[in-house]
Design a protein around this motif. Structure first.
Motif, mmCIF file in Angstrom:
data_model
loop_
_atom_site.group_PDB
_atom_site.id
_atom_site.type_symbol
_atom_site.label_atom_id
_atom_site.label_comp_id
_atom_site.label_asym_id
_atom_site.label_seq_id
_atom_site.Cartn_x
_atom_site.Cartn_y
_atom_site.Cartn_z
ATOM 1 N N MET A 1 0.812 -1.178 0.000
ATOM 2 C CA MET A 1 0.000 0.000 0.000
ATOM 3 C C MET A 1 0.861 1.249 0.000
ATOM 4 S SD MET A 1 -3.232 0.825 2.388
ATOM 5 C CE MET A 1 -2.319 0.981 3.886
ATOM 6 N N SER A 2 2.125 1.138 -0.167
ATOM 7 C CA SER A 2 3.008 2.296 -0.221
ATOM 8 C C SER A 2 2.715 3.113 -1.456
ATOM 9 C CB SER A 2 4.459 1.846 -0.237
ATOM 10 O OG SER A 2 4.762 1.188 0.955
ATOM 11 N N ARG A 3 2.894 4.391 -1.312
ATOM 12 C CA ARG A 3 2.654 5.278 -2.450
ATOM 13 C C ARG A 3 3.764 5.114 -3.483
ATOM 14 N NH1 ARG A 3 -1.120 9.181 -1.259
ATOM 15 N NH2 ARG A 3 -1.543 9.464 0.937
ATOM 16 N N PRO A 4 3.397 5.168 -4.765
ATOM 17 C CA PRO A 4 4.432 5.109 -5.792
ATOM 18 C C PRO A 4 5.245 6.397 -5.767
ATOM 19 C CG PRO A 4 2.263 5.445 -6.771
ATOM 20 C CD PRO A 4 2.056 5.225 -5.306
ATOM 21 N N LEU A 5 6.489 6.312 -6.178
ATOM 22 C CA LEU A 5 7.344 7.491 -6.235
ATOM 23 C C LEU A 5 6.864 8.395 -7.357
ATOM 24 C CD1 LEU A 5 10.805 5.807 -5.764
ATOM 25 C CD2 LEU A 5 9.524 7.116 -4.078
ATOM 26 N N PRO A 6 6.939 9.712 -7.157
ATOM 27 C CA PRO A 6 6.516 10.620 -8.220
ATOM 28 C C PRO A 6 7.475 10.526 -9.401
ATOM 29 C CG PRO A 6 7.472 11.844 -6.389
ATOM 30 C CD PRO A 6 7.393 10.402 -5.961
ATOM 31 N N ASN A 72 -4.802 6.060 15.478
ATOM 32 C CA ASN A 72 -3.807 4.982 15.513
ATOM 33 C C ASN A 72 -2.941 4.978 14.261
ATOM 34 O OD1 ASN A 72 -4.677 4.085 18.015
ATOM 35 N ND2 ASN A 72 -6.039 2.536 17.167
ATOM 36 N N VAL A 73 -3.550 5.207 13.109
ATOM 37 C CA VAL A 73 -2.786 5.232 11.854
ATOM 38 C C VAL A 73 -1.774 6.373 11.870
ATOM 39 C CG1 VAL A 73 -2.936 5.594 9.349
ATOM 40 C CG2 VAL A 73 -4.587 4.091 10.493
ATOM 41 N N LEU A 74 -2.194 7.543 12.340
ATOM 42 C CA LEU A 74 -1.310 8.715 12.334
ATOM 43 C C LEU A 74 -0.077 8.527 13.204
ATOM 44 C CD1 LEU A 74 -3.830 11.679 12.433
ATOM 45 C CD2 LEU A 74 -2.360 10.989 10.532
ATOM 46 N N THR A 75 -0.172 7.740 14.256
ATOM 47 C CA THR A 75 0.962 7.584 15.177
ATOM 48 C C THR A 75 1.683 6.254 15.011
ATOM 49 O OG1 THR A 75 -0.502 6.738 16.910
ATOM 50 C CG2 THR A 75 -0.053 9.114 16.906
ATOM 51 N N SER A 76 1.282 5.470 14.058
ATOM 52 C CA SER A 76 1.864 4.141 13.883
ATOM 53 C C SER A 76 3.256 4.207 13.256
ATOM 54 C CB SER A 76 0.950 3.298 12.992
ATOM 55 O OG SER A 76 1.549 2.062 12.716
ATOM 56 N N VAL A 83 -3.414 0.590 8.907
ATOM 57 C CA VAL A 83 -4.614 0.638 8.066
ATOM 58 C C VAL A 83 -5.166 -0.770 7.871
ATOM 59 C CG1 VAL A 83 -5.485 1.124 5.740
ATOM 60 C CG2 VAL A 83 -4.031 2.796 6.904
ATOM 61 N N ALA A 84 -4.310 -1.729 7.609
ATOM 62 C CA ALA A 84 -4.754 -3.114 7.396
ATOM 63 C C ALA A 84 -5.440 -3.685 8.642
ATOM 64 C CB ALA A 84 -3.574 -3.992 6.994
ATOM 65 N N ALA A 85 -5.089 -3.171 9.815
ATOM 66 C CA ALA A 85 -5.658 -3.674 11.063
ATOM 67 C C ALA A 85 -6.977 -2.998 11.446
ATOM 68 C CB ALA A 85 -4.650 -3.491 12.197
ATOM 69 N N ARG A 92 -11.376 1.190 6.457
ATOM 70 C CA ARG A 92 -10.140 0.579 5.978
ATOM 71 C C ARG A 92 -10.063 0.669 4.457
ATOM 72 N NH1 ARG A 92 -10.848 -4.221 7.798
ATOM 73 N NH2 ARG A 92 -11.693 -5.004 5.876
ATOM 74 N N HIS A 93 -11.148 0.327 3.788
ATOM 75 C CA HIS A 93 -11.174 0.360 2.324
ATOM 76 C C HIS A 93 -10.952 1.791 1.812
ATOM 77 C CE1 HIS A 93 -12.170 -0.784 -1.754
ATOM 78 N NE2 HIS A 93 -13.066 0.184 -1.791
ATOM 79 N N ALA A 94 -11.619 2.768 2.437
ATOM 80 C CA ALA A 94 -11.471 4.163 2.003
ATOM 81 C C ALA A 94 -10.033 4.641 2.163
ATOM 82 C CB ALA A 94 -12.423 5.063 2.789
ATOM 83 N N LEU A 95 -9.406 4.305 3.287
ATOM 84 C CA LEU A 95 -8.014 4.730 3.494
ATOM 85 C C LEU A 95 -7.069 4.011 2.543
ATOM 86 C CD1 LEU A 95 -7.869 5.034 7.385
ATOM 87 C CD2 LEU A 95 -8.121 6.858 5.683
ATOM 88 N N GLU A 96 -7.334 2.749 2.260
ATOM 89 C CA GLU A 96 -6.504 2.024 1.282
ATOM 90 C C GLU A 96 -6.630 2.666 -0.098
ATOM 91 O OE1 GLU A 96 -6.607 -2.413 3.346
ATOM 92 O OE2 GLU A 96 -8.088 -1.909 1.808
ATOM 93 N N GLN A 97 -7.850 3.071 -0.470
ATOM 94 C CA GLN A 97 -8.052 3.727 -1.749
ATOM 95 C C GLN A 97 -7.360 5.093 -1.788
ATOM 96 O OE1 GLN A 97 -9.570 2.364 -4.528
ATOM 97 N NE2 GLN A 97 -9.411 0.560 -3.213
ATOM 98 N N ASP A 98 -7.451 5.832 -0.680
ATOM 99 C CA ASP A 98 -6.767 7.130 -0.610
ATOM 100 C C ASP A 98 -5.259 6.963 -0.765
ATOM 101 O OD1 ASP A 98 -9.165 8.439 -0.199
ATOM 102 O OD2 ASP A 98 -8.921 8.588 1.967
ATOM 103 N N ASP A 99 -4.716 5.949 -0.129
ATOM 104 C CA ASP A 99 -3.280 5.739 -0.180
ATOM 105 C C ASP A 99 -2.815 5.282 -1.557
ATOM 106 O OD1 ASP A 99 -0.767 5.793 1.161
ATOM 107 O OD2 ASP A 99 -0.788 3.611 1.216
ATOM 108 N N ALA A 100 -3.689 4.642 -2.310
ATOM 109 C CA ALA A 100 -3.317 4.143 -3.634
ATOM 110 C C ALA A 100 -3.239 5.263 -4.669
ATOM 111 C CB ALA A 100 -4.329 3.087 -4.100
ATOM 112 N N ARG A 101 -3.784 6.417 -4.342
ATOM 113 C CA ARG A 101 -3.791 7.544 -5.306
ATOM 114 C C ARG A 101 -2.470 8.230 -5.391
ATOM 115 N NH1 ARG A 101 -9.489 9.921 -3.422
ATOM 116 N NH2 ARG A 101 -10.661 8.092 -3.942
#
Length: 101
Positions: A1-6, A72-76, A83-85, A92-101
């Motif tokens: 789920m890591s963001r791709p490099l620009p 929890n996500v912000l301080t992890s 996010v997976a937890a 969870r799905h919304a945050l995964e989708q946000d992170d994929a952008r």
């Protein structure tokens, strides 16, 4: 789920945030969660309110859970794992989708 490099020469939108700022935001989210939960408990203690507004009281509980999960996500140390937890599937799905952008 890591963001791709620009792409070369492009910077990601927005500046990276300091750990102190993220921890501060997380702390406020956790406080909001506690406040929402306490508010829901007070309302649930009134039988008439609890029976009349059960759906809204469940929404208050879901709001408190969502705020706590995002804090929890912000301080992890591992935001992807945090996010997976998340137990709330929609969040969870919304945050995964946000992170994929």
């Amino acid at each position: 789920m890591s963001r791709p490099l620009p792409a070369a020469g492009l910077r990601p939108a927005g500046a990276p945030h300091s750990p102190a700022l993220l921890a501060g935001i997380a702390g406020h989210l956790a406080t909001f969660a506690e406040d929402a939960e306490a508010f829901g408990i007070v309302l649930c203690s009134d039988y008439d309110v609890a029976t009349r507004y059960l759906v809204q009281l469940q929404q208050i509980d879901r709001l408190a859970q969502s705020l706590r999960e995002m804090a929890n996500v912000l301080t992890s140390e591992d935001p992807d794992a945090a996010v997976a937890a998340i137990r709330l599937g929609e969040l969870r799905h919304a945050l995964e989708q946000d992170d994929a952008r």
